[in-house]
Design a protein around this motif. Structure first.
Motif, mmCIF file in Angstrom:
data_model
loop_
_atom_site.group_PDB
_atom_site.id
_atom_site.type_symbol
_atom_site.label_atom_id
_atom_site.label_comp_id
_atom_site.label_asym_id
_atom_site.label_seq_id
_atom_site.Cartn_x
_atom_site.Cartn_y
_atom_site.Cartn_z
ATOM 1 N N LYS A 1 -3.489 1.249 -3.519
ATOM 2 C CA LYS A 1 -2.841 2.189 -2.586
ATOM 3 C C LYS A 1 -3.908 2.940 -1.801
ATOM 4 C CE LYS A 1 1.196 1.254 -4.436
ATOM 5 N NZ LYS A 1 2.175 0.438 -3.733
ATOM 6 N N PHE A 2 -3.467 3.575 -0.730
ATOM 7 C CA PHE A 2 -4.404 4.363 0.071
ATOM 8 C C PHE A 2 -4.682 5.720 -0.580
ATOM 9 C CE2 PHE A 2 -2.507 1.753 3.547
ATOM 10 C CZ PHE A 2 -3.666 1.062 3.841
ATOM 11 N N HIS A 3 -5.766 6.312 -0.169
ATOM 12 C CA HIS A 3 -6.091 7.651 -0.662
ATOM 13 C C HIS A 3 -6.455 8.562 0.506
ATOM 14 C CE1 HIS A 3 -5.939 6.000 -4.671
ATOM 15 N NE2 HIS A 3 -6.740 5.029 -4.272
ATOM 16 N N HIS A 4 -5.586 8.569 1.521
ATOM 17 C CA HIS A 4 -5.854 9.441 2.670
ATOM 18 C C HIS A 4 -5.528 10.881 2.309
ATOM 19 C CE1 HIS A 4 -6.507 6.065 5.272
ATOM 20 N NE2 HIS A 4 -5.276 5.601 5.138
ATOM 21 N N ARG B 1 1.718 7.154 3.532
ATOM 22 C CA ARG B 1 3.064 6.564 3.632
ATOM 23 C C ARG B 1 3.264 5.806 4.937
ATOM 24 N NH1 ARG B 1 5.863 12.238 2.090
ATOM 25 N NH2 ARG B 1 5.633 12.181 -0.178
ATOM 26 N N CYS B 2 2.261 5.817 5.794
ATOM 27 C CA CYS B 2 2.432 5.302 7.156
ATOM 28 C C CYS B 2 2.610 3.785 7.165
ATOM 29 C CB CYS B 2 1.213 5.695 7.978
ATOM 30 S SG CYS B 2 1.288 5.165 9.677
ATOM 31 N N ASN C 1 0.801 -1.209 0.000
ATOM 32 C CA ASN C 1 0.000 0.000 0.000
ATOM 33 C C ASN C 1 0.843 1.273 0.000
ATOM 34 O OD1 ASN C 1 -1.242 -2.064 2.303
ATOM 35 N ND2 ASN C 1 -2.618 -1.524 0.644
ATOM 36 N N HIS C 2 2.129 1.121 0.212
ATOM 37 C CA HIS C 2 2.975 2.298 0.355
ATOM 38 C C HIS C 2 3.197 2.962 -1.007
ATOM 39 C CE1 HIS C 2 5.864 4.660 2.711
ATOM 40 N NE2 HIS C 2 6.483 4.790 1.563
ATOM 41 N N PRO C 3 2.946 4.270 -1.088
ATOM 42 C CA PRO C 3 3.201 4.929 -2.372
ATOM 43 C C PRO C 3 4.709 4.977 -2.635
ATOM 44 C CG PRO C 3 2.641 6.554 -0.700
ATOM 45 C CD PRO C 3 2.498 5.215 -0.057
ATOM 46 N N ILE C 4 5.097 4.657 -3.826
ATOM 47 C CA ILE C 4 6.536 4.706 -4.134
ATOM 48 C C ILE C 4 6.821 6.102 -4.712
ATOM 49 C CG2 ILE C 4 8.443 3.477 -5.258
ATOM 50 C CD1 ILE C 4 6.921 1.736 -3.312
#
Lengths: 421, 822
Positions: free
Chosen positions: B128-131, B146-147, B94-97
C-alpha cells in the motif's frame, strides 16, 4: 551496404555541408522545388512503400495523406527523435554522422505537406546529435535550403530543435505533442488523430528520424529504385539495425530491409562471442516478443517478423546467449516500462509494477504456478490500456510465456533461478 | 442522429456523442470512475471498456470513443466484465481498505463498483502507499493513499475553476495528485475537487465524522448567499444541516458551488442563532415571549404613518418582501427600501429608464453562448464565483473573447487572451461613454439605433467623450478604448456583465445607463449570447426589485437614515439588514440608529444593528423557509423547508403576517397564497405557480422598451498625497452573513487592505502589517495584503466584516481618498 542513410558517413565525425552537397546532397530538394508539385512528392513517397521506422511501421505516404487539405491555420511536421527504446540507438548514430539527410528529408516532407514550421523533438541525452542538427540547420539556412523562398521557390520553412527533458513516453506521438506544448507528457486519446488535430490543435504529422532521412533518396532515385533495395519482394528500402548483446561486434549498420537475423549476426556482427551460443534475441527493441534459434532465418522486415510472432519495431536487436535467464531479462525490461509509465491509465500504472513484482518473485524462486496464469491474464488485458506503452511492455512477457514456459516453470518448481542468478 | 446497436438494442443518439453518452441517453448503464459530464473526456480508468464489433471486437473506452453510423456495441460480455473486474482488482492493489473510517463510505464510486462487480477477494496483492495526509487547511483533507488517479479534481480545478491548484506529480506507480512544489493546498476552497472525487481522497473536513452518508436526508434548496441562484442539496440529520451534498444534475451549474455555497452553510445551525425574542428593559435586551414582543412592535406601528420606516435584506423571500411591504402599508408608511438605497439603483433607475424594466435583458446561460464578454470590474468573479466559472468555461472551452474594464486586475485577467483595461478608480462611466462615442464615430452603430428615443441627446452628450479626451482622466490609451469599442461592436454576439451591491456605490444608475447605451447602440440585445447582465449582490436582490420593495413614493434607505437622525422617523423596522456594518459611514449610521425612538430588528443573529434595537425578533434562515427567490437573471426558484425552525425562531413570513393581523389587517395564510398574488401582479411572473417552477425554476421574461439615457459622469479629482480606496466583495464572503459561515471565516477571517507592491515599498509596508487607514470621516485598522494586481495609488478593501469595518472610513463615494500609516 550503405546505400542511403550511411552513404555520406565519415568514420570519426559528422559530414559537412560541402561534403554532403558534393555527394549529391540537397539535389532532391532542388529537383522537387523546381519540377515536382507537393502532391507529386507525396505520391512518390506513397509509391515507394516506405514504412515508418519508429516502431509501428505505418506506411509514411499514407500517414501524410490523412492531413486534411482545406483546414484553416498552420500545419506542423514533428520529427520524433525521442529515441529511448532499450536496445535502440540508430537515430543517434544517424544524427551524429549525418544531420543533413534529416534536414533535407524534413524540407521535402514539409513541402509535400504544406508545412512552414517543423520541430525536431530530441531527447536530452542526445547532446552531440542536437548540436549537429542545430549546426546543420544554421548551415542549411545560410545556403538557402531553409528560411523563406527556398531555392528561389515560394516555399518557406523554419526548423526548430527542441531538446526535451526526455522520458520514454515522450516518444508516443501525442504525448510528444503535449510535451512540446509545455504540458505534462500524457498521451492524448484518439480520435482525433494528430493528422487532423495535433500540435496546438492543428493538423500534425509525426515521423521518425530514420523515416524522414530516407525521403531525399526516394525523391532523387524514385520509388522503383527504393523498392529494389529490399531483400524481400514485398519490402522497400534499407533499414538501420542496431545490434547489441553477446555478439562479437555490436554495431549499427544499414542493410537491405529483410536481411535475415542469422545473416546480421553471423556475417555482419562477426557471430557470437567466444563461448557463447545463441539462445534468443529481441528483434526490434524492448517491446517486441523474443526470437529464438528457430527464427534465425526470418527476414527482418515488417510482415515476415509479424508472421513469426514478433514485431520489427525499431530494428534494435539485442542478442542473448545461453547464460541469460529469460525471466531476469524480461524482468529487466518490464521494470523499465513500469518506471516509464506516465501513470495515466489504470492497467499501465497499476498493472506493470504488479507484473514486475510477480516476475521478481519468480526470479527469486518464490513464484507460484498460479502466477503464470495471472501473467497471461495481464498480457491479454493490458492491451486495453490508454496507449501502446503497456501492450508493448507485455511483448517480452508474452514471448517469455510462449517460448520459455519451461524455464519459467523451472524457476517455480526449483525454488530458484536455474541459471543461478 | 446516428443509428447504432447497443447490447442488441437498436438505438439512436445525436451525432458527435461518445459511446458512453449514447448508451446513457438510451438507458444503458456503463460504469465509470474518471468520466464526468462536465469535464473533457479522459479515458484513464478503463472501467467503461466496451466491445465494438467494427473494431474487430476490440475493447475501447466508451467515454472517449465517438459513435459512428451502424456501430454495434456490446457493453457487458463476459470478457468485458472480466476486464472491469481486473481494473478494480488493480485499483484495489494499493487502495487502503479503510472504509469503516472513511467519510466517503456509502457514497464511494470505488466501493460501489467493487460491490457491483462482486470483487469479493482480490487475487492480487501488493504494497500500500504511505503518503502523508494533508491536514494543512481546515476545509479540505487530502489523502492520496485512497486516490485512484481519475484526475477529476485536477481537471475541474483547471477546466472550470481555472485555479489550477492541483496537478499530476511524478509518473508510473508513483503518480499522485499534488499541489505545486508538493506544497499544501492553498486555493479558493470552492471544494469542486471534493465534490467530484469518486473516493475518499478529498473530503470536506467540516463534515468529517458528522454522519454516515446514508444517514442524511437530502433536501434540495437554493443557496442563500449571492444572486447567482445556485441550487443546493442540504444534507440534514437531526434537524441539522450537516453538509452540502453534491448533485451533478442540479442547476445550470451542474452542482458546482463556490466556497460560500459549499462550506458556508454552518450559519443555519450556528449556536449563535437567536432563539427567543428580546425586549429592551432598563437598557438591556432581555428574553420575552413572542406575544409580548410582537405587541410592542404592533403598538409602535399602528397608525405610525410616515414616521415608521422599514429596511429589509434582499435575502428574504419574495413572499416575505410582499408581506413586509403590506405591513408597512397597513401602518400607513411608504418608507421602505433595501440595500442602502443605492445598490439596486442600476436596476430600479438605470435599467428601468434604459430598458423600461428593472431587470437584466440577459441570462447566465448567455455567457457560454456569446462571442465576446465585456466584464466591468474583475470583482465579478468575487461577487458571483459560479458565474465566474461560466466565464472561465466560455473563455477556455468555447474560445469566447474576454475583455475586462476594471480599476484593478483580478483572477479573470489571468484567463487565456483576456484583455484587461485598468482605468483610474471612478472613471469607468467616462470610459464606457468613450466606447459609445467611438462606436458612433467609427460608424459601428446598428441601423436600428437612430430610431431609439434619446439618440440625438446621447449623440450630443457624447461629444466631449472622445477616446483621446477620456484617455487622460482614465489612464487608458485612446487606442485601447478604440480597439475595445471595435471588438465589442464587431462581435456577432456580445454580453456585458457588471456587479452591483452595497460595496459598489460607483455602480449606480449611471453605470447601468452607460452600458445599456452600448448594447442599444450596437443592437447587442434580445438575441442569444447578447445583452447586459447586472449581477445583484444577494440571493434575492432581483426579487426585492421585482416585488417593488424599494422607495417609490416614500423615503429611500439613505433618507430613512437621515430621518432617523433628524427625528422624523420614530420607528424603524430592520429585517435582516445590518446597516451598521454594510452601509457606508458607520459613525453616521450608528448615530441615526441611536437617535431613532424605536428600533425593531428581526435577524438570525445578534448583529451590530440588532444590538442597538429595542425589540429583537429571532428569524429563520432560508433552510427553514418556504417561498421563492429570484436570481440575477430572473430565474424564479421555489424553496422548501429543509429543517424545522431553530429554537423559537419564526420565519419573517410568520412575523410580518402576525403583525399585519395585530394591526387589524388580513394576512395571507401561506407563502403559496402570496406567490399566487405575485404571479397575478409582478411583471414577468404571470402564469407562474409552484408547480410550473418545478425543480429548475422558471425565467421571468424581460420585455425591453429601449431608450437612450445620458449618464451623469462626475470627474474624480485626485487628492494630493492620498490613495484611492475602492471597496468591494471578497471571494469567500457575501454581505455580512458569511461571517457566520465557518468555511468562509476559515479562509478569510478578517478585513484587509490590499495595496500594490510599489505603494508598499514607498510606505515601507510589509505583508500583514497593521495599518491605520484614515479618511475625512474616520479611521480604522486593517492588515496589509500586498498583491501584484493592484495599480499604484489604488487600495482595495472588502466590506463584510463587523470588526475593523471599512465603513468607518468609506463614505459611500465611488472613491474614498485615504492616508495609510503604520
Amino acid at each position: 551496404m550503405n546505400d542511403i542513410l550511411f552513404r555520406h558517413n565519415r568514420p570519426d565525425r559528422a559530414v559537412t555541408l560541402d561534403e554532403y552537397r558534393a555527394e549529391g546532397g540537397f539535389q532532391a530538394l532542388q529537383k522537387a522545388l523546381a519540377d515536382l508539385s507537393p502532391d507529386a512528392v507525396q505520391q512518390t513517397v506513397i509509391d515507394s512503400g516506405l514504412r515508418g521506422r519508429g516502431g509501428a511501421g505505418f506506411p509514411t505516404g499514407k500517414k501524410w495523406s490523412f492531413v486534411p487539405r482545406n483546414l484553416p491555420g498552420p500545419r506542423y511536421l514533428i520529427c520524433n527523435c525521442d529515441e529511448m527504446e532499450p536496445g535502440t540507438y540508430k537515430d543517434r548514430v544517424l544524427l551524429e554522422r549525418n544531420p543533413y539527410l534529416l534536414v533535407e528529408g524534413m524540407a521535402l516532407a514539409c513541402y509535400a505537406l504544406g508545412v512552414e514550421r517543423a520541430f525536431i523533438f530530441i531527447r536530452r541525452g542526445y547532446e552531440l546529435a542536437a548540436q549537429n542538427l542545430k549546426g546543420a540547420i544554421a548551415q542549411a539556412h545560410k545556403a538557402g535550403f531553409l528560411g523563406s523562398a527556398i531555392c528561389g521557390s515560394t516555399f518557406n520553412l523554419e526548423l526548430d530543435v527542441h531538446q526535451s527533458a526526455g522520458r520514454y513516453i515522450c516518444g508516443e506521438e501525442t504525448a510528444l505533442m503535449n510535451a512540446l506544448e509545455g504540458i505534462r507528457a500524457n498521451p492524448r486519446s484518439k480520435p482525433p488523430f494528430p493528422a487532423v488535430k495535433g500540435l496546438w490543435g492543428q493538423p500534425t504529422v509525426v515521423n521518425n528520424v530514420e523515416t524522414l532521412s530516407n525521403i531525399p533518396a526516394i525523391v532523387a532515385h524514385g520509388p522503383a529504385w527504393f523498392k529494389a533495395l529490399a531483400a524481400t519482394p514485398e519490402g522497400a528500402g534499407t533499414k538501420l539495425f542496431c545490434v547489441s548483446g553477446h555478439v562479437q561486434k555490436p554495431l549499427c549498420l544499414e542493410l537491405p530491409i529483410g536481411t535475415t537475423l542469422g545473416e546480421i549476426i553471423d556475417t555482419h556482427c562477426g557471430g557470437m562471442r567466444a563461448g557463447s551460443t545463441f539462445k534468443a534475441c529481441i528483434p526490434g527493441g524492448a517491446s517486441t516478443p523474443y526470437f529464438t534459434r528457430d527464427h534465425r532465418t526470418v527476414p527482418l522486415d515488417f510482415d515476415p517478423v509479424a508472421k513469426a510472432g514478433s514485431r520489427l519495431g525499431t530494428g534494435g536487436v539485442v542478442v542473448f546467449d545461453q547464460t541469460t535467464c529469460m525471466v531476469a531479462a524480461t524482468l529487466n525490461l518490464v521494470r523499465f516500462f513500469a518506471r516509464e509509465s506516465c501513470g495515466w491509465c489504470t492497467p499501465c500504472r497499476e498493472g506493470l509494477p504488479f507484473v514486475q513484482h510477480i516476475l521478481e518473485r519468480i526470479e527469486a524462486g518464490r513464484g507460484e504456478m498460479a502466477d503464470m496464469d495471472i501473467l497471461r491474464e495481464h498480457v491479454h488485458k493490458l492491451n486495453y490500456a490508454f496507449c501502446a506503452l503497456a501492450p508493448g511492455a507485455m511483448g517480452p512477457v508474452e514471448g517469455l510465456l510462449r517460448l520459455f514456459e519451461d524455464e519459467v516453470r523451472e524457476h517455480i518448481t526449483g525454488g530458484k533461478c536455474p541459471l543461478g542468478n | 442522429m446516428v443509428n447504432l446497436t447497443i447490447d442488441d438494442k437498436q438505438v439512436t443518439a445525436p451525432k458527435n456523442s461518445t459511446i458512453y453518452d449514447a448508451a446513457k441517453i438510451n438507458g444503458i448503464k456503463i460504469p465509470i470512475l474518471c468520466h464526468d459530464k462536465k469535464l473533457k473526456p479522459f479515458g484513464a480508468c478503463r472501467m467503461c471498456l466496451v466491445e465494438v464489433e467494427q473494431m474487430r471486437g476490440r475493447q475501447v473506452p466508451a467515454c472517449t470513443t465517438p459513435i459512428t453510423e451502424g456501430m454495434i456495441i456490446r457493453t457487458s460480455t463476459p470478457d468485458i466484465i472480466k476486464a472491469r473486474k481486473m481494473v478494480l482488482e488493480l485499483l484495489l492493489l494499493n487502495h487502503p481498505i479503510d472504509c469503516p473510517v472513511c467519510d466517503k463510505g456509502g457514497d464511494c464510486d470505488l466501493q460501489n463498483l467493487t460491490y457491483e462487480y462482486k470483487v469479493n477477494a482480490n487475487r492480487f496483492s501488493d504494497e500500500k502507499f504511505h503518503h502523508e495526509i494533508d491536514y494543512s487547511n481546515p476545509l479540505i483533507e487530502r489523502d492520496m493513499n485512497r486516490c485512484v488517479l481519475c484526475g477529476k479534481c485536477a481537471r475541474i480545478c483547471d477546466e472550470i475553476v481555472s485555479f489550477g491548484a492541483l496537478t499530476f506529480i511524478s509518473r508510473g506507480i508513483e503518480t499522485k495528485i499534488g499541489c505545486e512544489f508538493e506544497g499544501s493546498l492553498n486555493c479558493e476552497f470552492c471544494g469542486s475537487c471534493v465534490s467530484v472525487c469518486p473516493v475518499g481522497s478529498l473530503l470536506a473536513r467540516p463534515f468529517k465524522f458528522k454522519a454516515r452518508f446514508w444517514a442524511l436526508t437530502n433536501q434540495k434548496s437554493v443557496c442563500g448567499y449571492c444572486g447567482t441562484g445556485c441550487n443546493l442539496t442540504l444534507g440534514v440529520k437531526d434537524n441539522k444541516v450537516l453538509t452540502t451534498v453534491y448533485d451533478e444534475n442540479q442547476g445550470f451549474h451542474n452542482g458546482q458551488l463556490c466556497c460560500r455555497g459549499r462550506f458556508g452553510y454552518q450559519f443555519i445551525n450556528s449556536d449563535k442563532r437567536l432563539n427567543t425574542p428580546l425586549v429592551r428593559k432598563n437598557g438591556s435586551l432581555t428574553e420575552a415571549t413572542w406575544d409580548e414582543a410582537l405587541e410592542l412592535v404592533a403598538a409602535r406601528l399602528k397608525g405610525a404613518g410616515s414616521s415608521a420606516a422599514a429596511l429589509a435584506t434582499p435575502r428574504l423571500t419574495n413572499e416575505e418582501l410582499v408581506l413586509f411591504k403590506r405591513l408597512m402599508e397597513t401602518a400607513g408608511s411608504a418608507n421602505y427600501d433595501h440595500s442602502a438605497g443605492y445598490a439596486h439603483a442600476a436596476l430600479t433607475e438605470g435599467f428601468a429608464k434604459s430598458f423600461g424594466a428593472a431587470a437584466s435583458p440577459a441570462t447566465i446561460l448567455d455567457i457560454q453562448k456569446s462571442d465576446l464578454l465585456l466584464v466591468i470590474k474583475t470583482d465579478s468573479y468575487e461577487t458571483h464565483p459560479v458565474i465566474g466559472f461560466e466565464i472561465n468555461m466560455a473563455v477556455k472551452n468555447k474560445g469566447v473573447k474576454l475583455n475586462i474594464l476594471s480599476d484593478k486586475r483580478g483572477k479573470l485577467s489571468k484567463l487565456p487572451d483576456a484583455q484587461t483595461l485598468v482605468h483610474t478608480p471612478g472613471s469607468e462611466i467616462a470610459v464606457i461613454n468613450a466606447l459609445a462615442k467611438t462606436i458612433l464615430d467609427d460608424k459601428l452603430a446598428a441601423g436600428t439605433a437612430a430610431a431609439i428615443p434619446g439618440y440625438a441627446d446621447l449623440e450630443k452628450a457624447l461629444a466631449g467623450f472622445t477616446p483621446e479626451a477620456v484617455a487622460g482622466q482614465s489612464g487608458l490609451a485612446a487606442s485601447a478604448i478604440k480597439r475595445l469599442a471595435n471588438d465589442y461592436a464587431k462581435a456577432e454576439k456580445a454580453l456585458i456583465l457588471f456587479p452591483i451591491g452595497n460595496a459598489y456605490p460607483g455602480h449606480n444608475a449611471d453605470l447601468a445607463s452607460a452600458v445599456a447605451n452600448l448594447a442599444l447602440l450596437t443592437g447587442k440585445l434580445g438575441t442569444e449570447g447578447s445583452g447586459v447582465l447586472c449581477m445583484a449582490e444577494k440571493n434575492n436582490s432581483q426579487g426585492a426589485v421585482d416585488m417593488g420593495f424599494y422607495a417609490t413614493s416614500g423615503l429611500n434607505a439613505g433618507q430613512i437614515m437621515d430621518g432617523c437622525a433628524s427625528g422624523a422617523i420614530k420607528t424603524l423596522f430592520v429585517a435582516g439588514e445590518n446597516p451598521v456594518v454594510s452601509y457606508p459611514n458607520r459613525a453616521a449610521i450608528s448615530a441615526a440608529l441611536d437617535k431613532v425612538e424605536f428600533l425593531v430588528v428581526s435577524d438570525l443573529f445578534m448583529t451590530e444593528t440588532a444590538a442597538m434595537a429595542d425589540v429583537v425578533l429571532p428569524a429563520c434562515s432560508f433552510a427553514e423557509k418556504e417561498g421563492t427567490f429570484t436570481s440575477v437573471d430572473r430565474r424564479v426558484q421555489h424553496i422548501k423547508p429543509a429543517i424545522r425552525n431553530i429554537g423559537q425562531s419564526r420565519t419573517d413570513f410568520e412575523i410580518f403576517g402576525q403583525l399585519i393581523a395585530k394591526l387589524g389587517g388580513q394576512a395571507p395564510a401561506t407563502p403559496a397564497t402570496v406567490f399566487g398574488e405575485i404571479a397575478a401582479s409582478a411583471p414577468g411572473y404571470a402564469g407562474m405557480s409552484y408547480a410550473s417552477l418545478g425543480e429548475t425554476g422558471a425565467f421571468a421574461p424581460v420585455a425591453v422598451t429601449a431608450a437612450f439615457v445620458v449618464p451623469k459622469t462626475v470627474a474624480v479629482e485626485p487628492a494630493a498625497g492620498k490613495l484611492a480606496l475602492v471597496t468591494g466583495s471578497a471571494l469567500y464572503h457575501n454581505g455580512t452573513l458569511s461571517q457566520f459561515g465557518e468555511g468562509p471565516m476559515h479562509v478569510c477571517p478578517e478585513g484587509y487592505l490590499e495595496l500594490s507592491r510599489t505603494d508598499a515599498a514607498k510606505l515601507q509596508i510589509k505583508e500583514n502589517d497593521l495599518l491605520n487607514v484614515a479618511s475625512a470621516i474616520g479611521s480604522t485598522k486593517l492588515k496589509a495584503r500586498i498583491t501584484p494586481r493592484m495599480p499604484e495609488g489604488v487600495l482595495f478593501s472588502p466590506y463584510h466584516f463587523g470588526a475593523a469595518a471599512i465603513n468607518q472610513v468609506w463614505s459611500g463615494a465611488p472613491v474614498t481618498w485615504v492616508t495609510v500609516t503604520k
